[in-house]
Design a protein around this motif. Structure first.
Motif, mmCIF file in Angstrom:
data_model
loop_
_atom_site.group_PDB
_atom_site.id
_atom_site.type_symbol
_atom_site.label_atom_id
_atom_site.label_comp_id
_atom_site.label_asym_id
_atom_site.label_seq_id
_atom_site.Cartn_x
_atom_site.Cartn_y
_atom_site.Cartn_z
ATOM 1 N N ILE A 365 0.677 -1.085 -0.022
ATOM 2 C CA ILE A 365 -0.140 -0.182 -0.147
ATOM 3 C C ILE A 365 1.019 1.333 -0.189
ATOM 4 C CG2 ILE A 365 -1.662 1.434 1.343
ATOM 5 C CD1 ILE A 365 -2.890 -1.343 2.358
ATOM 6 N N ASP A 366 2.019 1.182 0.757
ATOM 7 C CA ASP A 366 2.860 2.410 0.763
ATOM 8 C C ASP A 366 3.486 2.644 -0.594
ATOM 9 O OD1 ASP A 366 2.535 2.973 3.384
ATOM 10 O OD2 ASP A 366 4.110 1.892 4.388
ATOM 11 N N ARG A 367 3.939 1.401 -1.048
ATOM 12 C CA ARG A 367 4.485 1.680 -2.656
ATOM 13 C C ARG A 367 3.246 2.423 -3.544
ATOM 14 N NH1 ARG A 367 6.895 -3.370 -1.461
ATOM 15 N NH2 ARG A 367 5.214 -4.529 -2.559
ATOM 16 N N GLU A 368 2.043 1.951 -3.437
ATOM 17 C CA GLU A 368 1.121 2.455 -4.207
ATOM 18 C C GLU A 368 0.833 3.566 -4.071
ATOM 19 O OE1 GLU A 368 -2.020 -0.093 -3.456
ATOM 20 O OE2 GLU A 368 -1.510 -1.672 -4.668
ATOM 21 N N ILE A 369 1.014 4.188 -2.778
ATOM 22 C CA ILE A 369 0.824 5.665 -2.416
ATOM 23 C C ILE A 369 2.026 6.253 -2.809
ATOM 24 C CG2 ILE A 369 0.637 7.517 -0.408
ATOM 25 C CD1 ILE A 369 -1.908 5.914 -0.928
ATOM 26 N N GLU A 370 3.170 5.811 -2.785
ATOM 27 C CA GLU A 370 4.347 6.703 -3.458
ATOM 28 C C GLU A 370 4.390 6.812 -4.751
ATOM 29 O OE1 GLU A 370 9.308 6.104 -3.235
ATOM 30 O OE2 GLU A 370 8.179 4.612 -2.156
ATOM 31 N N ASN A 371 3.872 5.819 -5.530
ATOM 32 C CA ASN A 371 3.745 6.088 -6.991
ATOM 33 C C ASN A 371 2.656 6.895 -7.338
ATOM 34 O OD1 ASN A 371 5.764 4.104 -7.374
ATOM 35 N ND2 ASN A 371 4.280 2.362 -7.311
ATOM 36 N N SER A 398 -6.575 -5.037 5.119
ATOM 37 C CA SER A 398 -5.871 -5.935 3.972
ATOM 38 C C SER A 398 -5.842 -7.459 4.336
ATOM 39 C CB SER A 398 -4.409 -5.270 3.663
ATOM 40 O OG SER A 398 -3.738 -5.677 4.843
ATOM 41 N N ILE A 399 -6.143 -7.778 5.554
ATOM 42 C CA ILE A 399 -6.355 -9.214 5.918
ATOM 43 C C ILE A 399 -7.749 -9.342 6.361
ATOM 44 C CG2 ILE A 399 -5.412 -10.548 8.091
ATOM 45 C CD1 ILE A 399 -2.681 -9.514 7.633
ATOM 46 N N ASN A 400 -8.171 -10.636 6.091
ATOM 47 C CA ASN A 400 -9.450 -11.050 6.512
ATOM 48 C C ASN A 400 -9.467 -11.717 7.897
ATOM 49 O OD1 ASN A 400 -11.704 -12.531 6.936
ATOM 50 N ND2 ASN A 400 -12.052 -13.223 4.720
#
Length: 633
Positions: A365-371, A398-400
């Protein structure tokens, strides 16, 4: 010695080599005396013998006992023969209760000499007399002389003369067999005299190998057969009832161990029979351990089946002698050791997997936000911003967690939590506790929170009971705000064993909050201490908490809670206050400020609202400060 005291030849009153004619003559005389109620005199009623009542029953039994040649020979070897002048003199001394002179005569013609035509009766007689005189003060060497004299006679060519003098020419027996028959009689006497197996066998240490081997066999054969029987019996029992193999193994060991101890003392560690039987017992104990554990594990029953199986395997290791068997037992013990921590290892693996998944999702998620922020012009120009709260919420979701909860409910069932708590692997237990709390804090799932509580509720197995506790201040000063620096607690215990235990401590203030230091305190507690408890431990000091410069304990009732494995085991309360004089001073000051507030709050001419509000606030601030000082906040 009953075989001498109540020997048939002694009862009748004749030497062992009396002729058939002499025996019959003696019988007629005895019967005649008995019929008229007179005591039958006998030169063989030596003074050192106990008196016997020669009634008709006893006499008939004595005559019956020497009717056959083999019985005559056996009883004669525990009696005296009168063949020559040496025997006559020695027996005369015995009549006069002079055992020393009789021994001297017979020893003179036997000690250090071979059996001959002139001394074979002396070999028999000196051995019989010494056996009669034998007691606990005799050495193995002296006992050897007793047995050696008789064995030398039996194995000599002149034993033929002896048997013809006692029995007749038709009697024939192999010398080795005759020695064994004689030894059977001696062993019977030793048993009757209270000698156990090892002490009796020790008497024969200096005898020749034939004698010693036969004695050992005589004493141990029944025991060997008994253990062999027990091995067969336990095998059938455990195969038919593996669920009870633990108790079957325990009972089996209780029966066999005392017998093995006797065989060890008698035969020695190197003896092949001892090795064979010890390993046979050990194999069955090991198999009982294996069968019991497999059956218990398969049925999923609660209880200490792993611990029980381990104890049987450890017992088998102590009993086993052979290296190959001991290696096999050690392999099984290692396997059980690993299985002992199976539940906690599985729990840590599952919890670690959940944490790894969460952290991997968070990194994604952090990588997606950074991108997004790097490539989207709206974020670069500041037209849009990241909702960090929503990001954290996405990470958490993000986890069930419902699936995680179901998985953990299976992995952390109450029986498994109990085994985790019983584990001695402190590092693993710390990992488990930290991971479990991490999952609880990040999931907000009530079922996971309940698992944490379930673990806390399980009491640890402790080898001690807390009898009392004492709260102390630095230098034993009173518990006043002026004097308090470090508050300590000393525990008095009643210990019933040995154990290494980690005790967590919480100092809880009057408002219910626990004190801690973010740098040094363990998570959720104030301090921790590890102690090695022994049966001799009476008191241990859990150390203090405070400051060297001032008292930071508030006025009011505090309590110290003690935890082991996160389970509350003890609580001790204590009160903190100012000294009476100081408390009175602070209370007066506070009362004066309250009165001052009342004065300020009253209406005054020519004072504006703002001025009044300011004056009231100033006094209220003073009251707040004075209250905090009074409560030491």
């Amino acid at each position: 010695m009953n075989s001498i005291q109540n020997n048939p030849f002694r009862v009748i009153g004749i030497p062992a080599n009396a002729s058939a004619k002499d025996i019959q003559s003696r019988k007629s005389k005895v019967q005649a005396f008995t019929r008229v109620g007179r005591e039958v005199p006998s030169e063989y009623d030596f003074p050192f013998f106990e008196k016997i009542n020669r009634d008709e029953t006893l006499l008939n039994k004595a005559y019956s006992s020497i009717e056959h040649n083999n019985e005559k020979i056996l009883y004669s070897l525990f009696w005296f023969t009168k063949v020559n002048s040496f025997d006559e003199m020695a027996l005369k001394y015995l009549e006069n209760d002079d055992l020393y002179k009789a021994k001297e005569i017979w020893k003179k013609i036997t000690w250090g000499k071979e059996v001959s035509a002139s001394n074979w009766s002396a070999f028999n007689n000196i051995s019989t007399l010494l056996l009669w005189d034998f007691d606990d003060d005799f050495s193995e060497e002296e006992f050897h002389e007793i047995i050696s004299a008789k064995v030398k006679l039996i194995k000599s060519e002149f034993f033929r003369d002896y048997t013809q003098a006692v029995a007749d020419q038709t009697y024939s027996v192999h010398p080795d067999r005759q020695v064994e028959i004689y030894l059977d009689g001696v062993l019977k006497e030793l048993n009757a005299s209270g000698y156990n197996t090892s002490s009796a066998i020790r008497l024969f240490d200096n005898c020749d190998m034939q004698v010693k081997s036969y004695v050992i066999k005589g004493f141990t054969q029944d025991k060997i057969v008994e253990i062999e029987h027990e091995i067969e019996k336990v095998k059938k029992n455990r195969e038919s009832n593996p669920k009870n193999a633990f108790q079957i193994g325990k009972d089996f060991h209780s029966k066999c161990q005392p017998i093995l101890n006797e065989l060890k003392a008698s035969l020695g560690l190197a003896d092949s029979n001892f090795k064979r039987l010890s390993d046979g017992v050990a194999k069955e104990l090991l198999q009982c351990s294996i069968d019991y554990f497999n059956k218990s594990d398969e049925s999923g029953v609660e209880g200490n089946h792993l611990q029980n199986a381990m104890s049987l395997a450890q017992t088998a290791d102590k009993v086993a002698v052979g290296k190959m068997l001991k290696d096999r037992i050690k392999d099984n013990i290692s396997t059980l050791e690993e299985m002992k921590d199976r539940e906690i290892k599985e729990a840590v693996d599952v919890l670690q997997m959940v944490q790894n998944m969460y952290e991997e999702n968070a990194r994604k998620i952090d990588r997606e936000i950074e991108n997004l922020t790097r490539n989207d012009i709206s974020f670069q120009m500041g037209w849009k911003t990241i909702n960090q709260t929503a990001v954290e919420e996405n990470k958490k979701n993000s986890i069930n967690w419902q699936q995680v909860s179901l998985l953990l409910s299976e992995v952390l069932s109450t029986p498994k939590l109990r085994k985790i708590k019983e584990s001695s692997k402190e590092n693993l237990k710390d990992d488990f506790w930290n991971l479990l709390n991490w999952v609880k804090d990040n999931s907000s799932n009530n079922q996971i929170s309940q698992l944490v509580q379930n673990y806390k509720n399980i009491p640890p197995k402790l080898c001690f009971d807390i009898v009392s506790a004492e709260i102390t201040n630095t230098d034993n000063k009173p518990l006043t705000v002026e004097d308090i620096r470090y508050i300590s607690i000393k525990i008095k215990i009643n210990s019933k064993g040995s154990q290494t235990v980690k005790i967590y401590k919480k100092y809880i203030n009057p408002e219910g909050q626990y004190k801690h230091n973010s740098k040094f305190s363990p998570v959720g507690y104030t301090t921790e201490n590890t102690f090695n408890i022994t049966p001799n431990t009476k008191v241990f000091d859990l150390g203090g908490w405070g400051s060297k410069d001032k008292c930071f304990y508030e006025v009011g009732q505090h309590k110290i809670e003690l935890y082991v494995d996160h389970h509350l085991i003890f609580t001790k309360t204590f009160s903190v206050d100012w000294s009476p004089a100081k408390k009175a001073e602070l209370t007066r000051n506070l009362d004066q400020l309250k009165q001052e507030l009342q004065e300020v709050e009253r209406f005054k001419w020519f004072r504006g609202p703002e001025t009044k509000q300011k004056e009231v606030k100033e006094v209220q601030d003073k009251i707040t400060k004075a209250t905090k000082i009074l409560m030491n906040k």
